[in-house]
Structure formats: C-alpha cells, structure tokens
Enzyme design. Structure first.
Site, short mmCIF file in Angstrom:
data_model
loop_
_atom_site.label_atom_id
_atom_site.label_comp_id
_atom_site.label_asym_id
_atom_site.label_seq_id
_atom_site.Cartn_x
_atom_site.Cartn_y
_atom_site.Cartn_z
N GLY A 250 27.05 58.96 13.21
CA GLY A 250 27.15 57.68 13.54
C GLY A 250 28.12 57.83 14.63
N GLY A 255 32.61 53.26 10.63
CA GLY A 255 33.29 52.53 9.43
C GLY A 255 32.98 54.19 9.04
N GLU A 474 26.20 39.37 42.77
CA GLU A 474 26.05 39.10 41.12
C GLU A 474 24.70 37.63 41.01
OE1 GLU A 474 27.16 40.54 38.93
OE2 GLU A 474 28.03 41.26 40.27
N ASP A 548 25.99 50.24 40.26
CA ASP A 548 24.56 49.69 39.69
C ASP A 548 23.87 51.01 40.61
OD1 ASP A 548 25.43 47.18 39.50
OD2 ASP A 548 24.81 46.67 41.73
#
Ligand code: ATP
Length: 671
Positions: A250, A255, A474, A548
């Site tokens: 994972g 965890g 933006e 971008d």
C-alpha cells in the site's frame, strides 16, 4: 579468628537484593581489577624497592676517600651507561656520614656509591695508577663489568604501543559492528548474524488492533493470521495449510507497520522485526548469511512471526541479463530468502509478514503461492475510515465544541493515516501557538491547508503587478473548472503564497474507480486555464504556468502511451507494470511511432488550451470579477464563484459515490 574475619568480609560484599527489584546485573570486572592490581604492584615495586638508592659521588672523592684508603670491596662498571657502582667493604660503611644519614648499615647490600665516567679506558688507567701507588689498599679491588637494562621501562615501551594498537583495533571493529546495526558487542565477527529485533513476552508491544483504525478487510486478514498461530489445530484438522507469508502492500503512511506492530502486540508469540535494508551490508555474502541466521532463530522459536518492513530493498525483481544492471549481493540475499521461505514445512509455524509500497517491482518468485501466499492491500482510507482514524488521533487532544469529525474526514480526501495523525498534531500546535485552551475547527482547517500547500508565506514581497497576474491566473483555473462538466468541484481559490506556490485553486476530488477520456480532457483543460487567462488578459505569458504545463504534458503522454486514448496510436499501451524490463533505455516502439506520439500529445494539449481560451473569452467579464474579488479578499470560496458564474448546470454525476472520496491533489501551482 581468621575464619571469623573471612566470614565478615564475605558478608560485607554480599548485598541482599532489594525487594521487588531485580538485582543489578553483575558486571564482569575480574579482568579489569587484575590489570589495576598488577600496575599497582609494579609501581609500588619501583617506588618502595628494598634496595637503598646509592649516593651520587665523583671520581675524585672515590679516589681519595675510598680507594686510596682501602675501603672499597669492588668497582662495577656499567659499560652501556658509563657509570660505576662502588661497593664499600661492609665494616667501613658506617665511616661515611652520607651513607649513615641515608640509613645504610654495615649489613646493607651494595652498591653504596655511584659516579659517572667520561671514557672507560681513561677510568681503567686511573684505577691502574691508584693500584700501583697504593698496592696494599687498592691492589685487591676487583674491577667488574656489567650491562644494565631498565626492565620495566623496556617492558612499558613495548607493551604500551601494543595496548594502543589492540585498543584501536577493538574500537574500530566495534564501531563497524554497531554501524552495521549489530547492536552492542556484535563486533566484526557477528556481521553475518541477523539484525532482527525480537519481541516476546518480556519486551511488551503495547499496540493492539484497537489502535489501528479503519482498514477493516486488511485487519480481518491479519487477525486471521494471529488466530492461525494461536489455534493452528482449528485449521489443520480439516487438512488446511497455514499460509507461509503475507505481504502488506500500500501507499506510504497507510498503517502497514502499525498493523504489524499490532500483530506483535496481539499474537503472543515471538515476533522478529527487521527492515529489508538490514540485510544489506558492505561485505559480500552477509545478506544471505543474515537471512539464514534469521530463519534459524525463527525456527527455534516457532510458532513465531517474522516481519520484514520495506521488503523491496531485497525483493526487487532479479535481472535477466547478469551483466546489465544486476546486483549480485542483493540477488544472493533474495535467492536465500526464496530458499528459506520454501525450505521449511508449511505447518512449522513461522509466518513471514512483508510490507512494501512497491509490490509491482518485487520478484515474481517471491510473490508466488507457497511464499507470500497472501497479499493484503492497505489502501488510502476512505471517508468512514478517515473518520475512525481521526477519532484515534483526536483522543489525546482537548477539542473545541465546533470540531466535527465527519467534517474533518470530508475535508481530507486522499490523506493517509500518517497525514491524518499529522493534521491532528499540527492543529494542536497551531492552537497552542494562539494560546487557546482547546483545538478548534479553524485550527484543523489551517493544519490541513498547511499540510497540503505548505507553510503560509506572508512575509513574501510580491509586487502589485505580479499579484494581479497571480489573481488572474488562479481565477482562470477556477472559472474554467467551474464551466466544465467533469472537472473536480472547487473548494476555494487563494493568492496567499504557501510553500513554493504563489497561489492555488483547491479542489475536493471525487473518487472514481475508472476515469473516462472526457474527464481527463476536462481536467487538462482546467489545468491550462491559468496560462490561457494570462494570455487573454495580459497578452503575455509567464513562467508561472510551468507546473501546470508539466502536469498537462504528463497527462497527455499517459493518455496516448498508457491508456490507449489516441485514435492515431490506437489501443496500445507501452506501460510495463511488471517492472522486469532490463532494457528500459530502449523504447518499445519505432521512431515513426515516437514521432506520432509526440504529435498526438502536442495536439491533445493544444486542443485543451484552445478550449480553455474559448471558455474564458466567452466569460471574460465573470473571469474579471472573480480575479478582482480574489485581489480584494485573497481567499474566495465556491459560494463566491456561484454568485458570479451561477450554479453549475450539471448534476454531480458521482453524487451517490461521494462517500468514497479520494484525492488527487491539484492544489498547488506556481505562477
Ligand atoms: P511506509 O510504507 O511509509 O513505511 P506505513 O504504511 O508502514 O508507511 P505506518 O508507519 O504504519 O505507515 O504509519 C505511520 C503512522 O500513521 C502511524 O504511526 C499512525 O500514527 C498513523 N496511522 C496510519 N494508519 C493508521 C490507522 N489505520 N489507524 C491509526 N493510525 C494510523
């Protein structure tokens, strides 16, 4: 009496152990004391030797006061040191006041005087002369010759460098031993021994499955393994075999290690824990030897669990061509691991748990059934899981009344368990900085912003012209994404610099198990909205869109070469998920296809850019309003956009699946 004394001494040295405490471990000082006593004896011997030190004299005095008077018994020349020892006749010793004052008696052994000579021949001539002049007194004096060595000095000059060398040697190898993680006292000789830390009943691990929030499926599988070890008969009596290995796979921070620790806490069987890199050492053959040693120890302690964290450090796929890019030492270690995993009986009760972020690069032999039979995918937590992870990490915090765990979970799509633990901690720190008595909702929001976007950089000086450019950039992203059906829902837009970014549009991405071409193209278009806005409004472009452009180019390249989304290239994917390609420097397609790929990528990005520009010029006025509002307030939210651009006409296609959000962070970008 003697017996009594001995008993008394004995009693003095035997302290009774203090109740309730384990007596301190006896240290072995035996060797150490031996050397101290030896040194003390040597020094004492030198200082307090029974022999009295002779009195210093000279030839004149010896000649006139001793030799000519017939008081000398013997003269002994120390030839290697050019001095002479004078032995006075025993019955004449007390005639000399210097000797008496020094404590010499008639019975004291000689020499009583010493004096230095220039040359031996000259001295012999002088003695000869005296003997001729005083034959009765000096005629019988014998002239002896001897050589003298300073025994202890020589010994020390030999022993001290030797001791220094031995000390340095031991120090160096201890360091090498420790540096290789061998723990105290390992030394060079235990370099091939396993580095695993053993947790058993004495060394308690306090973490249990209760500390692992969410991850229900993964937890269930792991709990089953613990149950295999606790009650093997339950499974074997029906003829089943206990699995040999379990691989936890994972993304980072989800965890996996925590799960293994909980396993150790719950299993009540010995638990060997080590990292893949612990096998690697600068010496050849050490890795394989450590694997052998680890399994030997584990078999002795069976039933038990071996946990190898970051197993990709040794489990990476072996190269096919031994001369290209292969690593013999690592491969030997892996080969040994493969042999050991298949080398013991299934029911011998040793279960290996591996953890990795990169199961795709592991050797297929390692993953086959019979070795790591089970792979447990520990994914990024979904909404409900995030909620329960938040609950675990909020427990130690003093919370304000406005904190809502569900809200926090919704604000953190794509966050791993480690990120959530970090948010909780960061929020507490922010609240403390503001001298609050409890951690409030705003502290959590600030903590999330900080973790996603980096630290707010308020002191950064930005010129008004630049600020305007950032605002329009933006606003371009925000407007275009608002107007596109498949773009992620916008959360807020800000021009407050954070980390490296000068401004950012924040989205709450929706979870999709699969993504369509239209969705990808819409996202690409909104990513290019910033650059399009710059060109339209200022008729000039800046370096701010680099991030971008990189994102858009990579996406387009992936669409063409991996997802087969280009008509001209067709349904082909050049992605190698096996990770076994040893010749990755050669392209799996021809030069002609490479040119076609380039052209397709260019066209895809170009079309998205034209779309973005078209949308912005059609909504030029609204775009301007968004930018001006942004300049005024620095942060605007989706409600503000709705007021300017109107409600989005599309029903959220994934409204039903919104429970399962996953984040692809598109938050930050430089202008
Ligand atoms: P890596 O692959 O980078 O080693 P990992 O998957 O082993 O990461 P852990 O070390 O287990 O991640 O997790 C790091 C920290 O994140 C834990 O110490 C814990 O505080 C928190 N954490 C992660 N997942 C959970 C969870 N499910 N419940 C509670 N805390 C969690």
């Amino acid at each position: 009496m003697a017996e009594n004394n001995t008993k008394k001494n004995k009693d003095n040295f035997n302290f009774p152990p203090i109740k309730g405490k384990t007596p301190p471990k006896k240290q072995n000082y035996g060797g150490f004391w031996f050397y101290i006593i030896l040194a003390a004896i040597l020094i004492g011997f030198n200082f307090f030797s029974f022999q009295k030190e002779p009195v210093k004299s000279n030839w004149q005095e010896v000649k006139t006061k001793m030799l000519e008077k017939g008081n000398i018994d013997k003269l002994s020349v120390v030839t290697n040191r050019d001095f002479v020892k004078v032995y006075i006749k025993p019955n004449k010793i007390e005639d000399y006041s210097q000797l008496v004052s020094k404590g010499f008696k008639n019975s004291s052994p000689g020499p009583q005087f010493v004096f230095t000579i220039g040359s031996l021949e000259k001295f012999e001539d002088n003695v000869d002369d005296v003997q001729k002049a005083f034959p009765t007194e000096a005629g019988n004096v014998s002239l002896d010759y001897e050589q003298e060595y300073d025994g202890w000095g020589n010994l020390f000059s030999f022993i001290v460098p030797l001791l220094i060398i031995v000390f340095l040697w031991m120090f160096f190898f201890r360091r090498v031993g420790k540096g290789s993680g061998m723990g105290g006292g390992g030394g060079i000789f235990s370099v091939g021994k396993s580095q695993a830390r053993l947790f058993d009943k004495e060394s308690l691990v306090k973490i249990t499955f209760k500390d692992v929030a969410g991850l229900a499926e993964a937890k269930q599988e792991v709990e089953e393994i613990v149950s295999f070890l606790k009650h093997p008969d339950k499974y074997t009596k029906l003829g089943g075999k206990i699995p040999k290995g379990v691989l936890l796979v994972g993304p980072p921070g989800t965890g996996k290690t925590l799960m293994a620790k909980a396993m150790a806490g719950e299993a009540n069987v010995p638990f060997f824990s080590m990292s893949g890199s612990d096998f690697v050492e600068m010496f050849v053959g050490v890795g394989a030897s450590r694997v052998r040693d680890l399994f030997k120890q584990a078999k002795e302690k069976a039933p038990c669990i071996i946990f190898i964290d970051e197993i990709d450090a040794i489990g990476r796929a072996r190269g096919k061509n031994p001369n290209v890019g292969s690593n013999d030492e690592r491969e030997n270690t892996l080969n040994q691991l493969l042999t050991e995993m298949d080398g013991f009986e299934t029911n011998s009760g040793v279960i290996i748990v591996g953890a990795t972020n990169r199961a795709d690069i592991l050797d297929s032999a390692l993953l086959r059934a019979g070795r790591f039979d089970r792979q447990i995918y520990v994914d990024l937590p979904e909404l409900k899981d995030r909620e329960s992870i938040f609950k675990v990490h909020l427990k130690p915090l003093k919370l304000g009344e406005d904190v809502n765990v569900e809200f926090l979970a919704k604000q953190t799509p794509g966050f791993s368990g480690a990120d959530i633990a970090n948010v909780a901690n960061e929020a507490a720190l922010i609240a403390a900085r503001k001298n609050k008595n409890a951690v409030e909702k705003q502290d959590f929001l600030d903590a999330i912003d900080r973790i996603v976007g980096g630290l707010e950089n308020k002191s950064k000086v930005i010129k008004m012209g630049e600020k305007k450019a950032i605002a329009y950039h933006e606003a371009g992203h925000a407007t275009v994404s608002w107007l596109l059906e498949h773009a992620h829902p916008l959360l807020k837009v800000t021009i407050v610099p954070r980390g490296k970014a000068l401004g950012a549009a924040w989205y709450l991405p929706k979870e999709r198990q699969i993504t369509t071409k239209e969705q990808l193209l819409d996202e690409m278009c909104s990513v290019l909205g910033g650059r399009a806005a710059e060109e339209l409004v200022f008729a000039s472009i800046s370096t701010g869109a680099q991030n971008d452009l990189e994102k858009a180019t990579k996406q387009a390249l992936a669409m063409v070469t991996i997802f087969g989304m280009s008509e001209k290239i067709g349904n082909l994917s050049y992605y190698d998920s096996s990770g076994h390609n040893d010749f990755s420097f050669t392209k799996p397609y021809s030069e002609k296809t490479a040119e076609l790929i380039d052209a397709e990528v260019k066209e895809m990005v170009g079309n998205a850019y034209i779309r973005a520009k078209k949308l912005l010029s059609e909504h030029r006025e609204q775009h301007k309003q968004v930018a001006e509002l942004l300049l005024e307030r620095e942060v605007i939210f989706s409600d503000d956009l709705e007021k300017i651009l109107g409600k989005r006409p599309w029903k959220d296609d994934d409204e039903d699946t919104m429970k399962n959000e996953v984040l692809v962070d598109e938050g930050t970008e430089n202008i």
